[in-house]
Design a protein around this motif. Structure first.
Motif, PDB file in Angstrom:
ATOM      1  N   GLN A   2     -83.442  -3.860  -7.239  1.00 36.51           N
ATOM      2  CA  GLN A   2     -83.708  -4.198  -5.839  1.00 36.51           C
ATOM      3  C   GLN A   2     -84.989  -3.513  -5.370  1.00 36.51           C
ATOM      4  OE1 GLN A   2     -82.045  -6.575  -3.975  1.00 36.51           O
ATOM      5  NE2 GLN A   2     -83.903  -6.287  -2.772  1.00 36.51           N
ATOM      6  N   GLY A   3     -85.204  -2.287  -5.831  1.00 34.43           N
ATOM      7  CA  GLY A   3     -86.439  -1.586  -5.510  1.00 34.43           C
ATOM      8  C   GLY A   3     -87.661  -2.322  -6.024  1.00 34.43           C
ATOM      9  N   PHE A   4     -87.579  -2.853  -7.254  1.00 32.40           N
ATOM     10  CA  PHE A   4     -88.688  -3.655  -7.786  1.00 32.40           C
ATOM     11  C   PHE A   4     -88.887  -4.913  -6.942  1.00 32.40           C
ATOM     12  CE2 PHE A   4     -87.897  -1.648 -12.140  1.00 32.40           C
ATOM     13  CZ  PHE A   4     -89.047  -0.877 -12.099  1.00 32.40           C
ATOM     14  N   ARG A   5     -87.797  -5.596  -6.597  1.00 36.45           N
ATOM     15  CA  ARG A   5     -87.921  -6.808  -5.766  1.00 36.45           C
ATOM     16  C   ARG A   5     -88.622  -6.487  -4.449  1.00 36.45           C
ATOM     17  NH1 ARG A   5     -82.743  -7.261  -7.699  1.00 36.45           N
ATOM     18  NH2 ARG A   5     -82.524  -8.879  -9.275  1.00 36.45           N
ATOM     19  N   ASN A   6     -88.183  -5.420  -3.798  1.00 37.91           N
ATOM     20  CA  ASN A   6     -88.798  -5.027  -2.522  1.00 37.91           C
ATOM     21  C   ASN A   6     -90.273  -4.686  -2.701  1.00 37.91           C
ATOM     22  OD1 ASN A   6     -86.245  -5.307  -1.414  1.00 37.91           O
ATOM     23  ND2 ASN A   6     -85.844  -3.111  -1.323  1.00 37.91           N
ATOM     24  N   LEU A   7     -90.579  -3.934  -3.741  1.00 37.98           N
ATOM     25  CA  LEU A   7     -91.962  -3.544  -4.018  1.00 37.98           C
ATOM     26  C   LEU A   7     -92.841  -4.773  -4.229  1.00 37.98           C
ATOM     27  CD1 LEU A   7     -93.795  -1.019  -4.571  1.00 37.98           C
ATOM     28  CD2 LEU A   7     -93.224  -1.345  -6.985  1.00 37.98           C
ATOM     29  N   PHE A   8     -92.343  -5.726  -5.011  1.00 34.44           N
ATOM     30  CA  PHE A   8     -93.120  -6.934  -5.289  1.00 34.44           C
ATOM     31  C   PHE A   8     -93.259  -7.802  -4.037  1.00 34.44           C
ATOM     32  CE2 PHE A   8     -91.582  -6.636  -9.967  1.00 34.44           C
ATOM     33  CZ  PHE A   8     -92.461  -5.601 -10.194  1.00 34.44           C
ATOM     34  N   ASP A   9     -92.206  -7.896  -3.230  1.00 36.48           N
ATOM     35  CA  ASP A   9     -92.284  -8.656  -1.982  1.00 36.48           C
ATOM     36  C   ASP A   9     -93.325  -8.059  -1.044  1.00 36.48           C
ATOM     37  OD1 ASP A   9     -90.378 -10.500  -2.759  1.00 36.48           O
ATOM     38  OD2 ASP A   9     -88.746  -9.591  -1.602  1.00 36.48           O
ATOM     39  N   GLN A  10     -93.404  -6.727  -1.013  1.00 39.63           N
ATOM     40  CA  GLN A  10     -94.357  -6.053  -0.127  1.00 39.63           C
ATOM     41  C   GLN A  10     -95.790  -6.112  -0.652  1.00 39.63           C
ATOM     42  OE1 GLN A  10     -92.770  -2.100  -0.005  1.00 39.63           O
ATOM     43  NE2 GLN A  10     -90.934  -2.706   1.121  1.00 39.63           N
ATOM     44  N   ASN A  11     -95.940  -6.484  -1.906  1.00 36.50           N
ATOM     45  CA  ASN A  11     -97.269  -6.463  -2.531  1.00 36.50           C
ATOM     46  C   ASN A  11     -97.646  -7.814  -3.131  1.00 36.50           C
ATOM     47  OD1 ASN A  11     -98.416  -3.525  -2.606  1.00 36.50           O
ATOM     48  ND2 ASN A  11     -96.212  -3.353  -2.915  1.00 36.50           N
TER      49      ASN A  11
END
Length: 153
Positions: free
Chosen positions: A76-85
């Motif tokens: 989920q952290g990766f998903r959030n990071l990618f969504d923000q970037n």
């Protein structure tokens, strides 16, 4: 979860790459270096589905700023990071000369290195260099990361 929290907000000077110790096993070194490379191709493509195939379900991800995360929290952290970037060009590069691989008898290997995370912010490259350690388990012919320690942020 603060996965890679601040990974791209602090610019640290990159020390000159030092030659690591000679690998105990060239074959193991090549295997883990290849796994690392493939993992971060998926990271740089922001492909969580592929990225998660490199991690074991019993993953423990320790981050000096973000704390401890399990497999689901990490993904989920990766998903959030990618969504923000989505448009920042967020990417990871291994710092040349820092990769070291050591066998763990009857289990797998430990990998240590430094890597840089970069993205564009306000029209400029924003990069940070950080230390990382991953424990790889070889089970049923597959290499999976079971432990990550990400530090020096």
């Amino acid at each position: 979860m603060a996965l890679l929290a601040g990974a791209c907000t602090t610019v640290k000077p990159t020390p000159a790459a030092q030659a690591g110790k000679a690998p105990v096993s060239q074959e193991l070194y090549r295997t883990i270096a290849r796994q690392d490379s493939l993992m971060f191709v998926a990271f740089n493509r922001h492909d969580v589905e592929k990225l998660q195939t490199f991690f074991a379900e019993d993953l423990e991800f320790y981050h000096d700023k973000g704390g401890l995360a399990n497999f689901q929290q990490t993904m989920q952290g990766f998903r959030n990071l990618f969504d923000q970037n989505k448009t920042t060009g967020l990417n990871r590069q291994l710092v040349p000369g820092t990769l070291e691989v050591f066998p763990i008898s009857g289990y797998g290997a430990v990998e240590t290195y430094e890597h840089r995370f970069c993205h564009v912010e306000n029209g400029k490259d924003d990069c940070g260099t950080f230390k990382n350690m991953m424990v790889w388990r070889l089970k049923d012919g597959q290499w999976k990361v079971t432990r990550v320690v990400s530090y020096d942020h």
